[in-house]
Design an enzyme around this catalytic site. Structure first.
Site, PDB file in Angstrom:
ATOM      1  N   ARG A 222      43.002  42.682  50.084  1.00 23.93           N
ATOM      2  CA  ARG A 222      42.602  42.321  48.724  1.00 23.93           C
ATOM      3  C   ARG A 222      42.681  43.570  47.842  1.00 23.93           C
ATOM      4  NH1 ARG A 222      43.531  37.958  50.050  1.00 23.93           N
ATOM      5  NH2 ARG A 222      42.159  36.155  50.168  1.00 23.93           N
ATOM      6  N   HIS A 270      51.950  39.503  46.523  1.00 26.62           N
ATOM      7  CA  HIS A 270      51.090  38.759  47.475  1.00 26.62           C
ATOM      8  C   HIS A 270      51.970  37.841  48.339  1.00 26.62           C
ATOM      9  CE1 HIS A 270      46.768  37.122  48.171  1.00 26.62           C
ATOM     10  NE2 HIS A 270      47.508  36.897  49.250  1.00 26.62           N
TER      11      HIS A 270
END
Ligand code: NDP
Ligand code: OXD
Length: 307
Positions: A222, A270
């Site tokens: 993250r 991502h």
């Protein structure tokens, strides 16, 4: 059973056909709507704070990903089970990406695009994998697989987790006091920790400067794990060689974000490991059947632990 698809920025339509096929009796609603508010199951990525607390019939919150940080971050989250996705294919994909990112630094590929753009033929001294220690933070579904893949490729691998692990051929450390040991000789640092209060900002100045000079950083967990000011400072001072960043606090990373153009930084969208919609929905459907008959749910998250 009534299901609600909930995400702050929408975009969960890609699951609809799979859910209709796997859960033929279910009614599917999209947040925000009054019908979604009545649902018993929330299928979420990033639900806005307060949304779940405003669902009087809620019995289960199911993440569509491995991470549940956006769900647990809601201080008003009702006291219902929260489940995540677990997927061997996801771990394999993460293994591929992290192996590539390790090679990016190990084989000196990182300056090649810049040199190529300038038509500059420059070869670098090459080292065998056995001379490039790698540290993997997090030894869960993805971290363990990445550590084993890199071990099998000949890298000396150090792993770090909360509780002790025993992985043949990997030097495993556990707990905050052992972090410096895990970092001490790492030429590549890979972060695969869940985002929790304990791990937020863990890639800050103390951690990054404990790496030996010339190390590269790979972030796939993250964005909030990283203190980007510390990263940029250590890149510009030359202490760090570079960073491959796949995740960001705000996604998509805005086009004008300076990180896109920071020398030494490679941004990927991502994409290190994407679960297939069918694999996500099969797991959710199984948990709906279990919820219906009061059986234990699969891949339930420990809310107190945060992952
Ligand atoms: P798991 O929950 O399976 O494993 C988490 C690991 O982190 C465990 O080994 C755990 O230790 C360790 N850990 C947790 N807290 C701490 C701490 N405070 N100190 C040290 N170690 C800690 O997670 P996954 O491997 O499935 O995924 C990790 C994260 O990666 C996800 O939460 C998600 O954010 C991200 N992710 C990103 C993807 C992408 O495409 N970029 C895809 C998939 C995941 P212990 O073993 O002792 O419990
Ligand atoms: C995640 C995922 O949690 O992609 O990031 O599963």
């Amino acid at each position: 059973m009534r299901l609600a698809l909930i995400n702050r920025t929408g975009g969960l339509e890609f699951l609809e056909d799979h859910i209709r096929a796997a859960c033929p009796g279910a009614r599917l609603e999209y947040w925000p709507s009054e019908a979604a508010r009545e649902a018993e199951v929330a299928i979420c990525w990033d639900p806005p704070d307060g949304t779940l607390a405003d669902m009087p019939n809620l019995r289960l919150v199911h993440s569509i990903g491995a991470g549940v940080d956006r769900i647990l971050a809601d201080p008003t989250l009702p006291d219902v089970p929260v489940c995540r996705i677990r997927d061997d294919d996801l771990a394999v994909a993460m293994g591929e990406y992290c192996h590539w990112a390790t090679l990016w630094f190990h084989r000196g590929l990182d300056p090649v695009p810049r040199n190529a753009a300038a038509g500059h033929w420059h070869r670098f001294e090459q080292r065998p994998a056995s001379q490039v220690p790698v540290c993997v933070l997090g030894l869960g579904d993805t971290g363990r697989h990445v550590a084993c893949r890199l071990r099998d490729a000949g890298y000396p691998v150090r792993g770090w987790s909360r509780s002790p692990h025993d992985i043949p051929g990997v030097v495993c450390h556990a707990g905050p006091e052992a972090l410096p040991l895990a970092l001490a000789d790492a030429q590549v640092l890979i972060c695969l920790l869940p985002l929790t209060p304990d791990t937020t900002g863990i890639l800050g100045h103390a951690t990054l400067s404990a790496l030996p000079p010339g190390a590269g950083v790979v972030l796939c967990s993250r964005g909030e794990h990283l203190d980007r000011a510390a990263l940029v400072t250590l890149l510009r001072s030359g202490h760090l060689r570079g960073a491959v960043l796949d995740v960001f606090p705000q996604e998509p990373l805005p086009a004008d974000d300076p990180l896109w153009r920071e020398p030494g930084v490679l941004v990927t969208p991502h994409m290190s490991a994407l679960a297939k919609p069918r694999r996500i929905v099969v797991q959710i459907a199984e948990n709906l059947r279990r919820l219906d008959r009061g059986a234990p749910l699969l891949n339930r998250v420990d809310r107190a632990r945060g992952y």
